[in-house]
Design a protein around this motif. Sequence first.
Motif, PDB file in Angstrom:
ATOM      1  N   SER A   1       4.048   7.661   1.343  1.00  0.00           N
ATOM      2  CA  SER A   1       4.399   6.803   2.470  1.00  0.00           C
ATOM      3  C   SER A   1       5.782   5.674   2.112  1.00  0.00           C
ATOM      4  CB  SER A   1       3.370   5.838   3.056  1.00  0.00           C
ATOM      5  OG  SER A   1       2.945   5.267   1.564  1.00  0.00           O
ATOM      6  N   ARG A   2       5.825   5.916   1.022  1.00  0.00           N
ATOM      7  CA  ARG A   2       6.846   5.354  -0.524  1.00  0.00           C
ATOM      8  C   ARG A   2       6.441   5.637  -1.268  1.00  0.00           C
ATOM      9  NH1 ARG A   2       6.370  -0.406  -2.275  1.00  0.00           N
ATOM     10  NH2 ARG A   2       4.514  -1.372  -2.181  1.00  0.00           N
TER      11      ARG A   2
ATOM     12  N   PHE B   1      -1.226   3.925 -13.424  1.00  0.00           N
ATOM     13  CA  PHE B   1      -0.830   4.287 -12.130  1.00  0.00           C
ATOM     14  C   PHE B   1      -1.932   3.657 -11.344  1.00  0.00           C
ATOM     15  CE2 PHE B   1       2.363   7.012 -12.744  1.00  0.00           C
ATOM     16  CZ  PHE B   1       3.002   7.136 -13.840  1.00  0.00           C
ATOM     17  N   GLY B   2      -1.307   2.835  -9.505  1.00  0.00           N
ATOM     18  CA  GLY B   2      -2.113   2.226  -9.609  1.00  0.00           C
ATOM     19  C   GLY B   2      -3.116   3.214  -7.784  1.00  0.00           C
ATOM     20  N   TYR B   3      -2.000   3.841  -7.523  1.00  0.00           N
ATOM     21  CA  TYR B   3      -2.334   4.956  -6.264  1.00  0.00           C
ATOM     22  C   TYR B   3      -2.055   6.085  -6.474  1.00  0.00           C
ATOM     23  CZ  TYR B   3      -0.086  -0.135  -4.405  1.00  0.00           C
ATOM     24  OH  TYR B   3      -0.187  -1.137  -4.094  1.00  0.00           O
ATOM     25  N   TRP B   4      -3.207   5.783  -5.695  1.00  0.00           N
ATOM     26  CA  TRP B   4      -3.781   7.286  -5.490  1.00  0.00           C
ATOM     27  C   TRP B   4      -3.943   8.411  -4.401  1.00  0.00           C
ATOM     28  CZ3 TRP B   4      -3.679  10.216 -10.932  1.00  0.00           C
ATOM     29  CH2 TRP B   4      -4.042   9.327 -12.083  1.00  0.00           C
ATOM     30  N   GLY B   5      -3.731   9.764  -4.685  1.00  0.00           N
ATOM     31  CA  GLY B   5      -3.888  10.362  -3.677  1.00  0.00           C
ATOM     32  C   GLY B   5      -5.698  10.902  -3.139  1.00  0.00           C
ATOM     33  N   GLN B   6      -6.033  12.268  -2.775  1.00  0.00           N
ATOM     34  CA  GLN B   6      -6.878  11.848  -2.765  1.00  0.00           C
ATOM     35  C   GLN B   6      -7.549  13.993  -3.636  1.00  0.00           C
ATOM     36  OE1 GLN B   6      -5.068  13.252  -0.449  1.00  0.00           O
ATOM     37  NE2 GLN B   6      -5.046  15.175   0.076  1.00  0.00           N
TER      38      GLN B   6
ATOM     39  N   GLN C   1       1.100  -1.198  -0.045  1.00  0.00           N
ATOM     40  CA  GLN C   1      -0.006  -0.196   0.031  1.00  0.00           C
ATOM     41  C   GLN C   1       0.671   1.323   0.022  1.00  0.00           C
ATOM     42  OE1 GLN C   1      -3.284   0.249  -0.084  1.00  0.00           O
ATOM     43  NE2 GLN C   1      -3.997  -1.982  -0.315  1.00  0.00           N
ATOM     44  N   VAL C   2       0.376   2.200  -0.782  1.00  0.00           N
ATOM     45  CA  VAL C   2       1.011   3.515  -0.955  1.00  0.00           C
ATOM     46  C   VAL C   2       0.433   4.405  -0.194  1.00  0.00           C
ATOM     47  CG1 VAL C   2       2.660   5.433  -2.235  1.00  0.00           C
ATOM     48  CG2 VAL C   2       2.956   2.416  -2.362  1.00  0.00           C
ATOM     49  N   GLN C   3       0.510   5.558   0.540  1.00  0.00           N
ATOM     50  CA  GLN C   3      -0.468   6.850   0.626  1.00  0.00           C
ATOM     51  C   GLN C   3      -0.223   7.443   0.226  1.00  0.00           C
ATOM     52  OE1 GLN C   3      -0.188   3.984   3.291  1.00  0.00           O
ATOM     53  NE2 GLN C   3      -1.985   3.456   3.326  1.00  0.00           N
ATOM     54  N   LEU C   4      -0.626   8.736  -0.046  1.00  0.00           N
ATOM     55  CA  LEU C   4      -0.786  10.029  -0.942  1.00  0.00           C
ATOM     56  C   LEU C   4      -1.030  11.026  -0.540  1.00  0.00           C
ATOM     57  CD1 LEU C   4      -0.324   8.671  -4.507  1.00  0.00           C
ATOM     58  CD2 LEU C   4       1.756   8.829  -3.103  1.00  0.00           C
ATOM     59  N   VAL C   5      -0.609  11.989  -0.142  1.00  0.00           N
ATOM     60  CA  VAL C   5      -1.150  13.674   0.739  1.00  0.00           C
ATOM     61  C   VAL C   5      -0.746  14.722  -0.298  1.00  0.00           C
ATOM     62  CG1 VAL C   5      -1.530  14.304   2.294  1.00  0.00           C
ATOM     63  CG2 VAL C   5      -1.356  12.196   2.620  1.00  0.00           C
ATOM     64  N   GLU C   6      -1.579  15.178  -1.388  1.00  0.00           N
ATOM     65  CA  GLU C   6      -1.259  16.243  -2.284  1.00  0.00           C
ATOM     66  C   GLU C   6      -1.270  17.834  -1.081  1.00  0.00           C
ATOM     67  OE1 GLU C   6      -3.444  14.458  -4.676  1.00  0.00           O
ATOM     68  OE2 GLU C   6      -3.617  14.043  -2.506  1.00  0.00           O
ATOM     69  N   LEU C   7      -1.093  18.442  -1.581  1.00  0.00           N
ATOM     70  CA  LEU C   7      -0.566  20.006  -0.200  1.00  0.00           C
ATOM     71  C   LEU C   7      -0.752  20.583  -1.581  1.00  0.00           C
ATOM     72  CD1 LEU C   7       1.705  18.684   2.771  1.00  0.00           C
ATOM     73  CD2 LEU C   7      -0.861  19.262   2.244  1.00  0.00           C
ATOM     74  N   GLY C   8      -0.843  22.012  -0.797  1.00  0.00           N
ATOM     75  CA  GLY C   8      -0.340  23.280  -1.656  1.00  0.00           C
ATOM     76  C   GLY C   8      -1.274  23.707  -3.264  1.00  0.00           C
ATOM     77  N   GLY C   9      -2.686  23.444  -2.915  1.00  0.00           N
ATOM     78  CA  GLY C   9      -3.267  24.105  -3.647  1.00  0.00           C
ATOM     79  C   GLY C   9      -3.812  24.943  -3.862  1.00  0.00           C
ATOM     80  N   GLY C  10      -5.119  25.716  -4.205  1.00  0.00           N
ATOM     81  CA  GLY C  10      -5.502  26.809  -4.112  1.00  0.00           C
ATOM     82  C   GLY C  10      -5.700  27.804  -5.133  1.00  0.00           C
ATOM     83  N   SER C  11      -5.731  29.037  -5.078  1.00  0.00           N
ATOM     84  CA  SER C  11      -6.590  29.910  -6.320  1.00  0.00           C
ATOM     85  C   SER C  11      -5.433  30.920  -6.997  1.00  0.00           C
ATOM     86  CB  SER C  11      -7.651  31.067  -5.634  1.00  0.00           C
ATOM     87  OG  SER C  11      -8.515  29.361  -5.370  1.00  0.00           O
TER      88      SER C  11
END
Length: 121
Positions: free
Chosen positions: A25-26, A108-113, A1-11
Amino acid sequence: QVQLVELGGGSVQAGGSLRLSCHASRLLDSMGWFRQVSGKEREGVAVIDEGGRSRYADSVKGRFTIFKDNAKKTLDLQMNSLKPEDTAMYYCAAGPYSYYNSIRAKDFGYWGQGIQVTVSS
């Protein structure tokens, strides 16, 4: 399993810049950024493989740059000269080795939110 967390979006206004960051996570052999607009298919924006080979969608070449930090397990996307048509939900993704450095979402099999990027004119 791979956990992905995205940061930094906006307007941001057209012509501006944003930097997205994905904390994993890896890292897998293929890492990438994709985007999706409601009602449309998810499209590849930029990918990078284990050897640092990168590939970009034609629509973002020369404006976006993908960075990978193996030690920190992060994947960044620097977006410059943003246009209203860059408005989308952006997703970080991880996948297995691809000889052709695939930029197709189905490889691609793993995705962030996902994280929203909005560019106003």
